[in-house]
Motif scaffolding. Structure first.
Motif, PDB file in Angstrom:
ATOM      1  N   GLY A  92       7.259   4.339  -0.635  1.00  0.00           N
ATOM      2  CA  GLY A  92       8.112   3.571   0.388  1.00  0.00           C
ATOM      3  C   GLY A  92       7.233   2.241   0.503  1.00  0.00           C
ATOM      4  O   GLY A  92       6.183   1.956  -0.107  1.00  0.00           O
ATOM      5  N   ARG A  93       7.563   1.582   1.751  1.00  0.00           N
ATOM      6  CA  ARG A  93       7.077   0.261   1.912  1.00  0.00           C
ATOM      7  C   ARG A  93       5.674   0.407   2.409  1.00  0.00           C
ATOM      8  O   ARG A  93       5.519   1.040   3.614  1.00  0.00           O
ATOM      9  CB  ARG A  93       7.902  -0.604   2.756  1.00  0.00           C
ATOM     10  CG  ARG A  93       7.580  -2.008   3.023  1.00  0.00           C
ATOM     11  CD  ARG A  93       8.638  -2.825   3.832  1.00  0.00           C
ATOM     12  NE  ARG A  93       9.752  -2.769   3.280  1.00  0.00           N
ATOM     13  CZ  ARG A  93      10.904  -3.165   3.885  1.00  0.00           C
ATOM     14  NH1 ARG A  93      11.016  -3.337   4.984  1.00  0.00           N
ATOM     15  NH2 ARG A  93      12.107  -2.997   3.013  1.00  0.00           N
ATOM     16  N   SER A  94       4.729  -0.097   2.166  1.00  0.00           N
ATOM     17  CA  SER A  94       3.366  -0.145   2.663  1.00  0.00           C
ATOM     18  C   SER A  94       2.896  -1.567   2.911  1.00  0.00           C
ATOM     19  O   SER A  94       3.330  -2.502   2.286  1.00  0.00           O
ATOM     20  CB  SER A  94       2.292   0.537   1.859  1.00  0.00           C
ATOM     21  OG  SER A  94       2.391   1.743   1.740  1.00  0.00           O
ATOM     22  N   TRP A  95       1.946  -1.806   3.565  1.00  0.00           N
ATOM     23  CA  TRP A  95       1.355  -3.126   3.917  1.00  0.00           C
ATOM     24  C   TRP A  95      -0.089  -3.644   3.789  1.00  0.00           C
ATOM     25  O   TRP A  95      -0.627  -2.377   4.153  1.00  0.00           O
ATOM     26  CB  TRP A  95       1.617  -3.572   5.359  1.00  0.00           C
ATOM     27  CG  TRP A  95       3.176  -3.462   5.919  1.00  0.00           C
ATOM     28  CD1 TRP A  95       3.810  -2.223   6.251  1.00  0.00           C
ATOM     29  CD2 TRP A  95       4.204  -4.326   5.481  1.00  0.00           C
ATOM     30  NE1 TRP A  95       5.187  -2.505   6.135  1.00  0.00           N
ATOM     31  CE2 TRP A  95       5.594  -3.814   5.708  1.00  0.00           C
ATOM     32  CE3 TRP A  95       4.309  -5.552   4.660  1.00  0.00           C
ATOM     33  CZ2 TRP A  95       6.607  -4.450   5.669  1.00  0.00           C
ATOM     34  CZ3 TRP A  95       5.584  -6.303   4.572  1.00  0.00           C
ATOM     35  CH2 TRP A  95       6.496  -5.948   5.150  1.00  0.00           C
ATOM     36  N   LEU A  96      -0.417  -4.500   3.078  1.00  0.00           N
ATOM     37  CA  LEU A  96      -1.804  -4.749   2.945  1.00  0.00           C
ATOM     38  C   LEU A  96      -2.284  -5.945   3.749  1.00  0.00           C
ATOM     39  O   LEU A  96      -1.517  -7.043   3.568  1.00  0.00           O
ATOM     40  CB  LEU A  96      -2.054  -5.049   1.138  1.00  0.00           C
ATOM     41  CG  LEU A  96      -3.501  -5.253   0.796  1.00  0.00           C
ATOM     42  CD1 LEU A  96      -4.317  -4.206   1.129  1.00  0.00           C
ATOM     43  CD2 LEU A  96      -3.208  -5.618  -0.714  1.00  0.00           C
ATOM     44  N   ASN A  97      -3.115  -5.881   4.593  1.00  0.00           N
ATOM     45  CA  ASN A  97      -3.356  -6.960   5.693  1.00  0.00           C
ATOM     46  C   ASN A  97      -4.998  -7.215   5.320  1.00  0.00           C
ATOM     47  O   ASN A  97      -5.760  -6.446   5.240  1.00  0.00           O
ATOM     48  CB  ASN A  97      -3.312  -6.520   7.079  1.00  0.00           C
ATOM     49  CG  ASN A  97      -1.786  -5.727   7.399  1.00  0.00           C
ATOM     50  OD1 ASN A  97      -0.646  -6.622   7.253  1.00  0.00           O
ATOM     51  ND2 ASN A  97      -1.868  -4.520   7.353  1.00  0.00           N
ATOM     52  N   ALA A  98      -5.002  -8.666   5.494  1.00  0.00           N
ATOM     53  CA  ALA A  98      -6.476  -9.033   5.498  1.00  0.00           C
ATOM     54  C   ALA A  98      -6.708 -10.513   6.238  1.00  0.00           C
ATOM     55  O   ALA A  98      -5.579 -11.268   6.591  1.00  0.00           O
ATOM     56  CB  ALA A  98      -6.708  -9.340   4.088  1.00  0.00           C
TER      57      ALA A  98
END
Length: 75
Positions: free
Chosen positions: A4-10
């Motif tokens: 599914g949808r995952s999020w990479l944040n920085a």
């Protein structure tokens, strides 16, 4: 790893001038961005992961760059 949808944040900022930040999830995604000293940059990238995908998450930065990063994976 769940599908599914995952999020990479920085978030990043440089102590002086402009530095670089590179985020890598081996075999899945890689991106790089500039990190200016005049502001904190925030980036969010959507990643579609499959059950069979595996990899390591790593961060590469220029000297003098302060950063935070996380990978949010659904249950």
């Amino acid at each position: 790893m769940p599908q599914g949808r995952s999020w990479l944040n920085a978030n990043c900022t440089a102590d002086n001038g402009t530095g670089k930040l590179r985020l890598i999830v081996d075999g899945v995604i890689e991106f790089a961005t500039d990190c200016p000293s005049t502001e904190v940059r925030h980036f969010v990238n959507q990643v579609n992961l499959l059950d069979e995908e595996k990899g390591s998450f790593r961060v590469e930065v220029s000297p003098g760059v302060r950063w935070t990063a996380d990978l949010q994976i659904p249950d």
